[in-house]
Design a protein around this motif. Sequence first.
Motif, PDB file in Angstrom:
ATOM      1  N   ALA A  33      39.885  41.481  54.138  1.00 34.99           N
ATOM      2  CA  ALA A  33      40.583  41.181  52.882  1.00 34.99           C
ATOM      3  C   ALA A  33      40.066  39.892  52.262  1.00 34.99           C
ATOM      4  CB  ALA A  33      42.086  41.086  53.135  1.00 34.99           C
ATOM      5  N   LEU A  36      36.868  39.441  50.020  1.00 36.95           N
ATOM      6  CA  LEU A  36      36.858  39.793  48.602  1.00 36.95           C
ATOM      7  C   LEU A  36      36.772  38.541  47.739  1.00 36.95           C
ATOM      8  CD1 LEU A  36      39.717  42.466  48.530  1.00 36.95           C
ATOM      9  CD2 LEU A  36      37.275  42.905  48.212  1.00 36.95           C
ATOM     10  N   GLU A  40      37.614  40.416  42.429  1.00 34.86           N
ATOM     11  CA  GLU A  40      37.633  41.766  42.999  1.00 34.86           C
ATOM     12  C   GLU A  40      39.023  42.213  43.432  1.00 34.86           C
ATOM     13  OE1 GLU A  40      33.369  42.486  45.121  1.00 34.86           O
ATOM     14  OE2 GLU A  40      34.667  41.010  46.096  1.00 34.86           O
ATOM     15  N   THR A  41      39.964  41.289  43.499  1.00 38.36           N
ATOM     16  CA  THR A  41      41.293  41.643  44.003  1.00 38.36           C
ATOM     17  C   THR A  41      42.111  42.336  42.925  1.00 38.36           C
ATOM     18  OG1 THR A  41      42.193  39.483  43.386  1.00 38.36           O
ATOM     19  CG2 THR A  41      41.318  39.728  45.632  1.00 38.36           C
ATOM     20  N   ALA A  42      43.061  43.159  43.387  1.00 39.11           N
ATOM     21  CA  ALA A  42      43.992  43.869  42.500  1.00 39.11           C
ATOM     22  C   ALA A  42      45.407  43.509  42.912  1.00 39.11           C
ATOM     23  CB  ALA A  42      43.763  45.382  42.612  1.00 39.11           C
ATOM     24  N   ASN A  45      45.917  45.589  47.468  1.00 33.56           N
ATOM     25  CA  ASN A  45      44.598  45.739  48.074  1.00 33.56           C
ATOM     26  C   ASN A  45      44.770  46.384  49.445  1.00 33.56           C
ATOM     27  OD1 ASN A  45      42.887  43.899  46.127  1.00 33.56           O
ATOM     28  ND2 ASN A  45      44.757  42.767  46.599  1.00 33.56           N
ATOM     29  N   GLU A  63      47.878  40.363  45.552  1.00 33.51           N
ATOM     30  CA  GLU A  63      46.769  39.799  44.790  1.00 33.51           C
ATOM     31  C   GLU A  63      46.302  38.442  45.330  1.00 33.51           C
ATOM     32  OE1 GLU A  63      50.640  38.738  42.677  1.00 33.51           O
ATOM     33  OE2 GLU A  63      49.740  40.491  43.650  1.00 33.51           O
ATOM     34  N   LEU A  65      46.111  37.940  48.528  1.00 27.53           N
ATOM     35  CA  LEU A  65      45.621  38.351  49.845  1.00 27.53           C
ATOM     36  C   LEU A  65      46.580  37.974  50.972  1.00 27.53           C
ATOM     37  CD1 LEU A  65      41.811  37.634  49.451  1.00 27.53           C
ATOM     38  CD2 LEU A  65      43.071  39.755  49.032  1.00 27.53           C
TER      39      LEU A  65
END
Length: 375
Positions: A33, A36, A40-42, A45, A63, A65
């Motif tokens: 994780a 990233l 790139e994170t949403a 994830n 978002e 992480l």
Amino acid sequence: FTGVRSSISAARAFGLACPKTKIIGVSAFEAYAHSLDAQETARINAVIIETKREDFYYQLFDEKLKKTTEPAAEESAEAPAESGKTYTVGVCQLVQHEALDAATQGFVDALKEELGDAVTVDVQNASGDSVNCGTIVNGFVSKGVDLIMANATPALTAAVSATADIPILGTSITAYGVALDIDDFNGTVGGNVSGTSDLADLQAQAQMILDWFPETKTVGLLFCSAEPNSRYQIDEVRKALEAQGVTCEEFAFTDSNDVSSVTQKAADFSDVVYIPTDNTAASNTEAIANILVPAGVPAICGEEGICSGCGVATLSISYYDLGVTTGKMAAKILTGEADISTMPIEYTDATPKYNPTICEELGIQPLDGYEAIEG
């Protein structure tokens, strides 16, 4: 896993030997994780790690992480034929008659089309006896089948009593709320139960009686008192007819033994007889027709199978199509594509049809927009 255990043991040893050293465990999920980039994170994830067997491990992160779930395992949703996984499905059908036979056949055909040789279907018939339904489904539970299909209300209630763990799909069930005694039914049973319903528009069925026979003053409601779904239909049709000034009277038989005597009473009273989707009636259409037709009393029926035996017209579904829908639901449940606890009850479209043979015998001109029942 030997390497993992050795690494953890070594790290713990350093921690014990060096009390001032802080030992921090970082899982593979966290490592992946945090590899990233920020762009790139949403919002959610997912880190998914293949096990190289028939399942995978996963964990979800937000978002920032930060983990939002604990690590978990899921089975792969790959095709059963490819994965080598097989399934056994038990079918309990209440009684042999045209509608239920068609629903079972549609179910088996759809399931075989979806899963091929990966599924074995054990079809058993209860010969119209609810006690036999209990025996059949308890046998399925003992064998550890992967899913039970219950064809008709007594089969469904027996299955629900037998297991709260094995997925159960009903079909040919008119009203699940009535069948399972659920107050304020919202369309989804929940737990381990879902399925399909054969309910056609009851208001429209009541209106059919007046469309075909505008001078109707009295309607006999002919049904089996042992079938709660029949009672539900009778009550709804009665309310709709009485709201239009039609006098209704119930004529209920308890089983096949008194069908003829009760039908005779209904014929003596009625301008028109209404017969709902009723398993006992469906098994005794010849006996009903032998009384209604000579008496010149037409019947409007709740489904095509009954209508083809003793009725004039119906607003009916295809029970084969209903079975196909149920089979497709079963395939999704078995492969893990769907969760039965969240699956709403599904319906199919109804078609207005008439019986050309009985219409001719009674001298009735079919209405426009109705299809002739074949055979």
